[in-house]
Write a protein that holds these residues in place. Sequence first.
Motif, mmCIF file in Angstrom:
data_model
loop_
_atom_site.group_PDB
_atom_site.id
_atom_site.type_symbol
_atom_site.label_atom_id
_atom_site.label_comp_id
_atom_site.label_asym_id
_atom_site.label_seq_id
_atom_site.Cartn_x
_atom_site.Cartn_y
_atom_site.Cartn_z
ATOM 1 N N TYR A 1 23.487 32.135 -17.215
ATOM 2 C CA TYR A 1 22.133 32.084 -16.663
ATOM 3 C C TYR A 1 21.229 31.676 -17.776
ATOM 4 O O TYR A 1 20.184 31.506 -17.833
ATOM 5 C CB TYR A 1 21.719 33.437 -16.063
ATOM 6 N N GLU B 1 9.396 32.525 -11.790
ATOM 7 C CA GLU B 1 9.667 31.243 -12.445
ATOM 8 C C GLU B 1 11.047 31.251 -13.098
ATOM 9 O O GLU B 1 11.798 30.279 -12.999
ATOM 10 C CB GLU B 1 8.583 30.934 -13.483
ATOM 11 N N PHE B 2 11.397 32.350 -13.756
ATOM 12 C CA PHE B 2 12.694 32.445 -14.426
ATOM 13 C C PHE B 2 13.831 32.327 -13.410
ATOM 14 O O PHE B 2 14.795 31.589 -13.631
ATOM 15 C CB PHE B 2 12.798 33.774 -15.187
ATOM 16 N N THR B 3 13.737 33.065 -12.311
ATOM 17 C CA THR B 3 14.823 33.037 -11.330
ATOM 18 C C THR B 3 14.917 31.685 -10.632
ATOM 19 O O THR B 3 16.023 31.225 -10.322
ATOM 20 C CB THR B 3 14.685 34.171 -10.290
ATOM 21 N N ARG B 4 13.795 31.031 -10.392
ATOM 22 C CA ARG B 4 13.826 29.680 -9.804
ATOM 23 C C ARG B 4 14.520 28.709 -10.760
ATOM 24 O O ARG B 4 15.358 27.917 -10.350
ATOM 25 C CB ARG B 4 12.410 29.179 -9.508
ATOM 26 N N THR B 5 14.149 28.787 -12.022
ATOM 27 C CA THR B 5 14.706 27.885 -13.028
ATOM 28 C C THR B 5 16.204 28.099 -13.214
ATOM 29 O O THR B 5 16.949 27.148 -13.429
ATOM 30 C CB THR B 5 13.987 28.096 -14.384
ATOM 31 N N HIS B 6 16.654 29.349 -13.121
ATOM 32 C CA HIS B 6 18.054 29.682 -13.401
ATOM 33 C C HIS B 6 18.891 29.895 -12.146
ATOM 34 O O HIS B 6 20.041 30.327 -12.240
ATOM 35 C CB HIS B 6 18.113 30.914 -14.311
ATOM 36 N N GLY B 7 18.328 29.616 -10.976
ATOM 37 C CA GLY B 7 19.093 29.666 -9.730
ATOM 38 C C GLY B 7 19.560 31.057 -9.317
ATOM 39 O O GLY B 7 20.647 31.199 -8.763
ATOM 40 N N GLN B 8 18.739 32.055 -9.606
ATOM 41 C CA GLN B 8 19.090 33.421 -9.225
ATOM 42 C C GLN B 8 18.303 33.832 -7.991
ATOM 43 O O GLN B 8 17.264 33.247 -7.677
ATOM 44 C CB GLN B 8 18.797 34.374 -10.382
ATOM 45 N N LYS C 1 16.395 36.862 -20.242
ATOM 46 C CA LYS C 1 17.528 36.138 -20.833
ATOM 47 C C LYS C 1 18.594 37.104 -21.334
ATOM 48 O O LYS C 1 19.784 36.903 -21.118
ATOM 49 C CB LYS C 1 17.045 35.241 -21.980
ATOM 50 N N GLU D 1 10.213 37.008 -20.661
ATOM 51 C CA GLU D 1 11.310 36.046 -20.534
ATOM 52 C C GLU D 1 12.487 36.399 -21.448
ATOM 53 O O GLU D 1 13.645 36.273 -21.055
ATOM 54 C CB GLU D 1 10.831 34.626 -20.817
#
Length: 163
Positions: free
Chosen positions: A163, A69-76, A153, A149
Amino acid sequence: MTMRSFLVVLIGLFFMISCKSEPQTLRVISLEEFQSVMEEARQSDDLTLYNFWATWCAPCIAEMPIIAEFTRTHGQHLIFVNVDRQNLWESRVPQMLKKLNLQEEVYLLDKPKLNNWYQMIDENWGAGLPVTLFVGQRQSVLFQGPLEEKDLKEITSKFNKDY
């Protein structure tokens, strides 16, 4: 067919299509190939996360949806790297990915029969799972243990992009 029947069928098809997930990409990769892929990622301006996991590792399984979810949200870019034995690649690995509803790319690491194969990936890796390797912008950061999370960050902030 009545209008009501048509709408029921149409709604049913919509739900079936919307619930269908993309087929999982599983790639068998040797340790040598992985080292080469990782070096290419290190030279990239983009950040790639390699999350090492196994089906028997409860903390691994718990953190995977959080990282996804984190990488999807932050485009990684995220690649899950499975380190299970080969005899589990066709059964347990796909079952776990389906259970977690993860669509990210997965490498099945064909590692040598050495006790310390993980140190060939990063010399600071002290065995154990889960492990996540953050690679890009000519640097890498190894994180050992379950990620939250706040950890994601903090670590991604060490890279040049916001990011």
